[in-house]
Design an enzyme around this catalytic site. Structure first.
Site, PDB file in Angstrom:
ATOM      1  N   GLY A  75       0.822  -1.218   0.000  1.00  0.00           N
ATOM      2  CA  GLY A  75       0.000   0.000   0.000  1.00  0.00           C
ATOM      3  C   GLY A  75       0.848   1.257   0.000  1.00  0.00           C
ATOM      4  N   ASP A  76       1.933   1.238   0.785  1.00  0.00           N
ATOM      5  CA  ASP A  76       2.852   2.389   0.834  1.00  0.00           C
ATOM      6  C   ASP A  76       3.480   2.602  -0.542  1.00  0.00           C
ATOM      7  OD1 ASP A  76       2.355   2.302   3.554  1.00  0.00           O
ATOM      8  OD2 ASP A  76       4.230   1.279   4.045  1.00  0.00           O
ATOM      9  N   ALA A  77       3.867   1.498  -1.185  1.00  0.00           N
ATOM     10  CA  ALA A  77       4.511   1.578  -2.499  1.00  0.00           C
ATOM     11  C   ALA A  77       3.530   2.114  -3.540  1.00  0.00           C
ATOM     12  CB  ALA A  77       5.025   0.210  -2.923  1.00  0.00           C
TER      13      ALA A  77
END
Length: 341
Positions: free
Chosen positions: A295-297
């Protein structure tokens, strides 16, 4: 257009202690897969146990820092991104500084004399992950650090701001200062729902800053939790994204855009009263290494195109590309150069 310091992130820098564990370990510490929680007393011994029992990797992490590192990697423009957060004066803190510099991010850490650098246990079982964060020094970030001239200069220089919801547990005042600066200067301010517990237990803090959000990110579980906590009688992700995008704004100069990821299912984007869905790149199960940082990526990839003023389709495509790369590797790591065309 200059990309120098165009994107600024603020958050909880954590050193990820990542290992493939087993179900017994999860059960022993009462850990659910695909969850993100703050460490309680009962979790404290697990960090040592992981390091002694499993093959652990140390990776500079924390949700916002991951997204900023990925955006920097995708951009390949030195100094395009900056980041602030609090670390301890210790070995893990030094490790963090080294990783961030290698990633090309301009970090201005606040260093706490007393607290150790925050850590996050990343427990991986058959590709799925669970996160247990011990914030420690990350919890000690103070608005005074943000207000120092050399740090506020980063705020003045940036045109885009990204802060994960996790930072609401640490310094809502700092978030408010940046949000108000963005609104007053017609800059883009973005946040992430980050975890079900943030939507639930930090509802008031999030509601206070929501009017300033130009973009709001999250996954389907967080979106459904947000809807439930706000008494919306629906668990339809498209409907929730639409409602999120239409919540009141501090400034009407632009409409809010809500972007909700759903793992292998299409990304939902709500904008201007309409919902669009974008398919993700499907990865065969045998290629999946670890979903930590996916999700961060996605956000990092998305931001790398947004700061170049690319259309939303391109932002989503870059987000999907970045998360696809990251889930084929342990932790939020990536090859030397992106292969995004």
């Amino acid at each position: 257009m200059s990309f120098d310091g165009i994107l600024l992130g603020m958050g909880n820098p954590l050193l990820d202690i990542s290992a493939v564990v087993d179900d017994d370990f999860l059960n022993k510490y009462g850990i659910k897969l695909n969850d993100a929680i703050l460490a309680e007393e009962k979790h404290k011994p697990m960090y040592k146990e992981m390091a002694s029992k499993y093959n652990v990797e140390y990776i500079a992490g924390g949700a916002t820092q991951n997204s900023i590192r990925v955006a920097q990697w995708m951009l390949q423009i030195p100094g395009a991104t900056s980041y602030m957060g609090c670390i301890g004066k210790d070995k893990f803190g030094e490790e963090m500084k080294k990783h961030s510099k290698l990633a090309g991010v301009n970090v201005h850490y606040c260093e706490d004399e007393a607290a150790p650098t925050g850590t996050c246990a990343v427990c991986v079982v058959s590709g799925e992950r669970s996160l247990i964060a011990n914030l420690a020094a990350a919890n000690c970030y103070k608005t005074e650090h943000l207000k120092k001239p050399e740090n506020w200069a980063l705020v003045e220089k940036a045109k885009y701001f990204y802060i994960a919801g996790f930072f609401l547990t640490v310094s809502p005042d700092s978030i408010q200062l940046v949000a108000e600066h963005a609104a007053a200067n017609n800059k883009i301010f973005m946040m992430n729902l980050s975890a079900p517990f943030i939507c639930e237990f930090f509802k008031d803090a999030m509601d206070k800053v929501l009017p300033y959000m130009d973009y709001i990110f999250g996954n389907e579980t967080e979106a459904r939790t947000f809807a439930r906590v706000h008494g919306w009688e629906t668990d339809d992700v498209e409907e929730i994204a639409l409602k999120l995008s239409q919540l009141p704004r501090a400034s009407e100069t632009r409409k809010r855009i809500a972007v909700i990821t759903q793992g292998a299912d299409p990304v939902v984007v709500a904008e201007n009263g309409k919902v669009k869905k974008f398919p993700v790149m499907v990865l065969p199960k045998e290629k999946l290494v670890d979903t930590n940082g996916a999700g961060d990526a996605f956000v990092g990839g998305f931001l790398s195109q947004l700061v170049q003023q690319k259309p939303i389709e391109e932002c989503v495509r870059a987000g999907c590309y970045a998360s696809n790369v990251i889930i084929q590797r342990p932790g939020c790591t990536y090859p030397e150069k992106p292969d995004f065309k």
